[in-house]
Design a protein around this motif. Sequence first.
Motif, PDB file in Angstrom:
ATOM      1  N   ALA A 178      36.590  40.205  51.472  1.00 13.44           N
ATOM      2  CA  ALA A 178      37.047  41.158  50.461  1.00 13.44           C
ATOM      3  C   ALA A 178      38.551  41.029  50.253  1.00 13.44           C
ATOM      4  N   ASN A 225      34.546  42.421  42.842  1.00 13.83           N
ATOM      5  CA  ASN A 225      35.138  43.605  43.444  1.00 13.83           C
ATOM      6  C   ASN A 225      34.203  44.343  44.393  1.00 13.83           C
ATOM      7  N   SER A 226      32.942  43.907  44.449  1.00 14.08           N
ATOM      8  CA  SER A 226      31.980  44.562  45.341  1.00 14.08           C
ATOM      9  C   SER A 226      31.857  43.844  46.680  1.00 14.08           C
ATOM     10  N   ARG A 244      33.143  40.355  37.178  1.00 16.28           N
ATOM     11  CA  ARG A 244      34.227  41.145  37.778  1.00 16.28           C
ATOM     12  C   ARG A 244      33.671  42.173  38.757  1.00 16.28           C
ATOM     13  N   ALA A 245      32.589  42.839  38.374  1.00 13.43           N
ATOM     14  CA  ALA A 245      31.973  43.825  39.269  1.00 13.43           C
ATOM     15  C   ALA A 245      31.515  43.176  40.563  1.00 13.43           C
ATOM     16  N   GLU A 276      43.301  36.275  41.495  1.00 11.96           N
ATOM     17  CA  GLU A 276      43.781  37.290  42.435  1.00 11.96           C
ATOM     18  C   GLU A 276      45.300  37.314  42.488  1.00 11.96           C
ATOM     19  N   PRO A 319      41.915  42.257  47.190  1.00 14.56           N
ATOM     20  CA  PRO A 319      42.289  43.298  46.220  1.00 14.56           C
ATOM     21  C   PRO A 319      41.417  43.224  44.974  1.00 14.56           C
ATOM     22  N   LYS A 320      41.263  44.343  44.319  1.00 23.16           N
ATOM     23  CA  LYS A 320      40.443  44.405  43.110  1.00 23.16           C
ATOM     24  C   LYS A 320      41.042  43.505  42.027  1.00 23.16           C
ATOM     25  N   VAL A 321      40.175  42.848  41.313  1.00 27.11           N
ATOM     26  CA  VAL A 321      40.591  41.958  40.226  1.00 27.11           C
ATOM     27  C   VAL A 321      40.408  42.689  38.899  1.00 27.11           C
ATOM     28  N   SER A 322      41.446  42.749  38.098  1.00 33.73           N
ATOM     29  CA  SER A 322      41.377  43.438  36.808  1.00 33.73           C
ATOM     30  C   SER A 322      40.854  42.522  35.714  1.00 33.73           C
TER      31      SER A 322
END
Length: 471
Positions: free
Chosen positions: A292, A285-286, A281-282, A359, A294-297
């Motif tokens: 790039a 999101n990097s 995940r990190a 996503e 949206p951030k993935v939870s």
Amino acid sequence: MPQVLEFKLPDLGEGLTEAEIVRWLVEVGDVVAIDQPVVEVETAKAMVEVPCPYGGVVTARFGEEGSELPVGAPLLTVAVSVGADAGSSEEGAGAATGSGSGSGEVESSGNVLVGYGTGAPVARRRRVRPTAVAAAVPARVPVAPVVPVAAPDPVPDAVLGPVAVVSPLVRKLARQHDLDLRKLAGSGRDGLILRADVESAIRALAEGTSAPLSAVAPEPEAVPVSVASSAGRTVEGSAAQRIPLRGVRGAVADKLSRSRREIPDATCWVDADATELMAARAAMNSVAGPAAGPKVSVLALLARICTAALARFPELNSTIDLEAREIVRLPEVHLGFAAQTERGLVVPVVRDAQARNAESIGAEIARLTEAARAGRLTPAELTGGTFTLNNYGVFGVDGSTPIINHPEAAMLGVGRIVPKPWVYQGELAVRQVVQLSLTFDHRVCDGGTAGGFLRYIADCVEQPAVLLRTL
């Protein structure tokens, strides 16, 4: 001549039979336009703004904020202007009915609630101008206009103004004993007529006394109760607070009770090393630049893992048809996720989750979560789930045995992800560990299938590369 029309609480869909008045958006005497929202209500599934199908002056409101009304109960009355040469009319959709005997053509929108109720257009329409209605009826009136004297029928209650009663039970009790509620002085707040007032009046009539039908002592908000002590003695306790089970809380209570009654559930669980999942995940999101997104939870990744697992174990994406005694395997995955809000626990549903990537699932979860916190979820967004993901780790707990969201067949529970001692590659190390639990309907599968499903989930958490085979 203005005609007074009664607008009843419309059918809000999804089998809902009642709603709680949260906030009135208009006052008696206000001029409203056609399809203008007049009240905000809370059903067992969502907060809804109810539009009035008539344009005119509000002459009466029925029900205080916080009271509960059944579908079909009077909501408010509106005085609308009508032509002097037209025939009598009771136009409108669904729950709106005329309560006056005036003549003329009345315009209504044909809609009682956006997305619900009847959508049939009215045969003939004529725009009701607020200025015309205001000229016919004073801008601020405490009660509805009186029906023309020529009308042979008695004046309806709605025309005389609202009665200070919010409980349907109180109204029913009064009807059964032929009591005129308008002659009672309520003992509740702001003159609200309580059940005790009606019962006192009934006793007065039975005893033949000449005492006025007036107020009695106010109903207490809390009553003394007897509490059983640990020694088996009954002791007098302090005043107990009674909280009605209604709205979202009542719907959840009914659904959980039904689940426990009907579903023979079982739970299995496993600890999993989530270190690699958190690292993946990190890395996602990097990413910078054009790639790039949206951030993935973490919840979105777990949801995507669930859809992959359900493709391998379709038994758990099913329901039971009790009448036909059949297991119905469902082709689409409508993934519900538990969300705690100020209104209580709700379960929004991500439609067609099997066709979405992480996503897309994450974006839909974020949208639904925001709508849930704002109380804007529609009944359609809260129903139709086939499998539920419950992330109770946000409450700081490791494990749980969740109750299945009836009529689904299973629910995956996820605890908190925390550093713990773990044997990794033959050595003791500190790893990010999560407990996963699966509660399943034992009628749709046995323990082997449930265990295989949960083990596949754990494998994907420990080795996210396993998912590459199904992407």
